[in-house]
Write a protein that holds these residues in place. Structure first.
Motif, PDB file in Angstrom:
ATOM      1  N   TRP A 152       0.811  -1.218   0.000  1.00 56.30           N
ATOM      2  CA  TRP A 152       0.000   0.000   0.000  1.00 56.30           C
ATOM      3  C   TRP A 152       0.843   1.266   0.000  1.00 56.30           C
ATOM      4  O   TRP A 152       0.476   2.254  -0.641  1.00 56.30           O
ATOM      5  N   LEU A 153       1.939   1.264   0.703  1.00 57.60           N
ATOM      6  CA  LEU A 153       2.777   2.459   0.759  1.00 57.60           C
ATOM      7  C   LEU A 153       3.345   2.781  -0.620  1.00 57.60           C
ATOM      8  O   LEU A 153       3.372   3.944  -1.033  1.00 57.60           O
ATOM      9  N   ALA A 154       3.780   1.760  -1.339  1.00 60.08           N
ATOM     10  CA  ALA A 154       4.300   1.977  -2.697  1.00 60.08           C
ATOM     11  C   ALA A 154       3.181   2.421  -3.636  1.00 60.08           C
ATOM     12  O   ALA A 154       3.393   3.289  -4.490  1.00 60.08           O
ATOM     13  N   LEU A 155       1.995   1.857  -3.486  1.00 64.20           N
ATOM     14  CA  LEU A 155       0.854   2.253  -4.318  1.00 64.20           C
ATOM     15  C   LEU A 155       0.511   3.716  -4.085  1.00 64.20           C
ATOM     16  O   LEU A 155       0.311   4.485  -5.031  1.00 64.20           O
ATOM     17  N   LEU A 156       0.473   4.126  -2.835  1.00 64.85           N
ATOM     18  CA  LEU A 156       0.163   5.522  -2.516  1.00 64.85           C
ATOM     19  C   LEU A 156       1.292   6.462  -2.934  1.00 64.85           C
ATOM     20  O   LEU A 156       1.029   7.599  -3.347  1.00 64.85           O
ATOM     21  N   ALA A 157       2.527   5.995  -2.839  1.00 62.21           N
ATOM     22  CA  ALA A 157       3.654   6.823  -3.289  1.00 62.21           C
ATOM     23  C   ALA A 157       3.580   7.055  -4.791  1.00 62.21           C
ATOM     24  O   ALA A 157       3.848   8.163  -5.274  1.00 62.21           O
ATOM     25  N   GLY A 158       3.211   6.035  -5.551  1.00 65.08           N
ATOM     26  CA  GLY A 158       3.058   6.201  -6.990  1.00 65.08           C
ATOM     27  C   GLY A 158       1.913   7.127  -7.349  1.00 65.08           C
ATOM     28  O   GLY A 158       1.969   7.859  -8.331  1.00 65.08           O
ATOM     29  N   ALA A 159       0.868   7.110  -6.533  1.00 68.10           N
ATOM     30  CA  ALA A 159      -0.296   7.965  -6.804  1.00 68.10           C
ATOM     31  C   ALA A 159      -0.082   9.388  -6.325  1.00 68.10           C
ATOM     32  O   ALA A 159      -0.762  10.310  -6.787  1.00 68.10           O
ATOM     33  N   PHE A 160       0.855   9.613  -5.441  1.00 68.43           N
ATOM     34  CA  PHE A 160       1.040  10.920  -4.820  1.00 68.43           C
ATOM     35  C   PHE A 160       1.442  12.003  -5.817  1.00 68.43           C
ATOM     36  O   PHE A 160       0.813  13.057  -5.886  1.00 68.43           O
ATOM     37  N   PHE A 161       2.483  11.752  -6.582  1.00 73.58           N
ATOM     38  CA  PHE A 161       3.060  12.808  -7.415  1.00 73.58           C
ATOM     39  C   PHE A 161       2.134  13.305  -8.523  1.00 73.58           C
ATOM     40  O   PHE A 161       2.006  14.520  -8.683  1.00 73.58           O
ATOM     41  N   PRO A 162       1.481  12.462  -9.301  1.00 76.08           N
ATOM     42  CA  PRO A 162       0.583  13.016 -10.319  1.00 76.08           C
ATOM     43  C   PRO A 162      -0.612  13.772  -9.733  1.00 76.08           C
ATOM     44  O   PRO A 162      -0.965  14.841 -10.225  1.00 76.08           O
ATOM     45  N   VAL A 163      -1.202  13.236  -8.679  1.00 77.44           N
ATOM     46  CA  VAL A 163      -2.393  13.883  -8.112  1.00 77.44           C
ATOM     47  C   VAL A 163      -2.029  15.219  -7.469  1.00 77.44           C
ATOM     48  O   VAL A 163      -2.673  16.246  -7.731  1.00 77.44           O
ATOM     49  N   PHE A 164      -0.991  15.240  -6.655  1.00 84.33           N
ATOM     50  CA  PHE A 164      -0.626  16.489  -5.998  1.00 84.33           C
ATOM     51  C   PHE A 164       0.076  17.461  -6.950  1.00 84.33           C
ATOM     52  O   PHE A 164      -0.007  18.670  -6.763  1.00 84.33           O
ATOM     53  N   GLY A 165       0.715  16.946  -7.983  1.00 84.05           N
ATOM     54  CA  GLY A 165       1.259  17.831  -9.011  1.00 84.05           C
ATOM     55  C   GLY A 165       0.149  18.533  -9.775  1.00 84.05           C
ATOM     56  O   GLY A 165       0.225  19.736 -10.045  1.00 84.05           O
ATOM     57  N   ALA A 166      -0.899  17.792 -10.117  1.00 85.97           N
ATOM     58  CA  ALA A 166      -2.048  18.403 -10.797  1.00 85.97           C
ATOM     59  C   ALA A 166      -2.774  19.376  -9.872  1.00 85.97           C
ATOM     60  O   ALA A 166      -3.232  20.430 -10.315  1.00 85.97           O
ATOM     61  N   ALA A 167      -2.869  19.037  -8.586  1.00 89.32           N
ATOM     62  CA  ALA A 167      -3.516  19.946  -7.634  1.00 89.32           C
ATOM     63  C   ALA A 167      -2.717  21.243  -7.487  1.00 89.32           C
ATOM     64  O   ALA A 167      -3.295  22.333  -7.436  1.00 89.32           O
ATOM     65  N   ALA A 168      -1.387  21.138  -7.455  1.00 92.54           N
ATOM     66  CA  ALA A 168      -0.551  22.342  -7.368  1.00 92.54           C
ATOM     67  C   ALA A 168      -0.669  23.180  -8.634  1.00 92.54           C
ATOM     68  O   ALA A 168      -0.764  24.412  -8.575  1.00 92.54           O
ATOM     69  N   LEU A 169      -0.692  22.519  -9.785  1.00 87.55           N
ATOM     70  CA  LEU A 169      -0.848  23.232 -11.049  1.00 87.55           C
ATOM     71  C   LEU A 169      -2.211  23.924 -11.126  1.00 87.55           C
ATOM     72  O   LEU A 169      -2.299  25.089 -11.551  1.00 87.55           O
ATOM     73  N   ASN A 170      -3.268  23.225 -10.708  1.00 90.48           N
ATOM     74  CA  ASN A 170      -4.600  23.832 -10.707  1.00 90.48           C
ATOM     75  C   ASN A 170      -4.668  25.014  -9.750  1.00 90.48           C
ATOM     76  O   ASN A 170      -5.353  25.993 -10.018  1.00 90.48           O
ATOM     77  N   THR A 171      -3.973  24.932  -8.617  1.00 90.97           N
ATOM     78  CA  THR A 171      -3.946  26.051  -7.678  1.00 90.97           C
ATOM     79  C   THR A 171      -3.257  27.265  -8.300  1.00 90.97           C
ATOM     80  O   THR A 171      -3.732  28.391  -8.164  1.00 90.97           O
ATOM     81  N   MET A 172      -2.151  27.018  -8.998  1.00 90.76           N
ATOM     82  CA  MET A 172      -1.453  28.133  -9.639  1.00 90.76           C
ATOM     83  C   MET A 172      -2.275  28.749 -10.770  1.00 90.76           C
ATOM     84  O   MET A 172      -2.315  29.967 -10.919  1.00 90.76           O
ATOM     85  N   LEU A 173      -2.929  27.904 -11.560  1.00 93.38           N
ATOM     86  CA  LEU A 173      -3.643  28.411 -12.731  1.00 93.38           C
ATOM     87  C   LEU A 173      -5.045  28.918 -12.416  1.00 93.38           C
ATOM     88  O   LEU A 173      -5.485  29.921 -12.981  1.00 93.38           O
TER      89      LEU A 173
END
Length: 186
Positions: A152-173
């Protein structure tokens, strides 16, 4: 960045290449669940489906890429759960192998990481269809052997970067992580 890797004319083939690779991943996913004969038939049906044929050769259309990433996530999920591939005609329920060595456990973690990465990339690509990905995750959570066997930790680590990267990008834009170019909530 992708244009430098694939060259600009080659970038147009990215969706078609990923759609073709998704056929092989779909075969391996279905073979692990139902056997090689059903896996071969299902891969043929998947490859000859009109939507896959139509959207798979359209450059930069998110439909085929979403389906391809979802198929990759399912394939890597079966690898992470170490589902034994059954022989054709064998009628038993799906069995989950337990890792016996550190190398197998490392492969399981890597497959879990890739499953999370592909699923979250598909979710970021088409958030309204992310409901279906959550349903698949719900089935995995409800299945007790899978719940214990998945990294589960590896699964969540793989899911972390795209989701939070998109959230950061959406916050900026757009001013908030849940706002996108299609959906803007005030």
């Amino acid at each position: 960045a992708l244009a430098k890797l694939f060259t600009l004319p080659g970038l147009g083939f990215l969706t078609a290449i990923l759609s073709a690779l998704a056929v092989a991943a779909w075969y391996r996913f279905c073979r692990a669940l139902f056997g090689s004969t059903i896996g071969l038939y299902s891969a043929f049906l998947y490859a000859s489906h009109p939507a896959v044929l139509f959207w798979g050769n359209r450059t930069f259309m998110p439909h085929a890429l979403f389906v391809s990433l979802t198929v990759f996530a399912l394939y890597f999920l079966t690898r992470a759960l170490r589902l034994r591939e059954r022989k054709s005609g064998e009628n038993r329920e799906v069995a989950i192998e337990q890792p016996t060595t550190e190398q197998v456990a490392l492969k399981k973690r890597f497959a879990s990481l890739l499953a999370g990465l592909c699923a979250s990339l598909a979710f970021v690509l088409r958030p309204p269809e992310g409901v279906w990905l959550m349903a698949v995750l719900g089935v995995v959570v409800l299945y007790p052997k899978a719940r214990r066997s998945l990294a589960w930790l590896a699964l969540l680590a793989g899911a972390f970067f795209p989701v939070f990267g998109a959230a950061a990008l959406n916050t900026m834009l757009y001013g908030a992580p849940w706002n996108t170019g299609h959906f803007y909530f005030t």
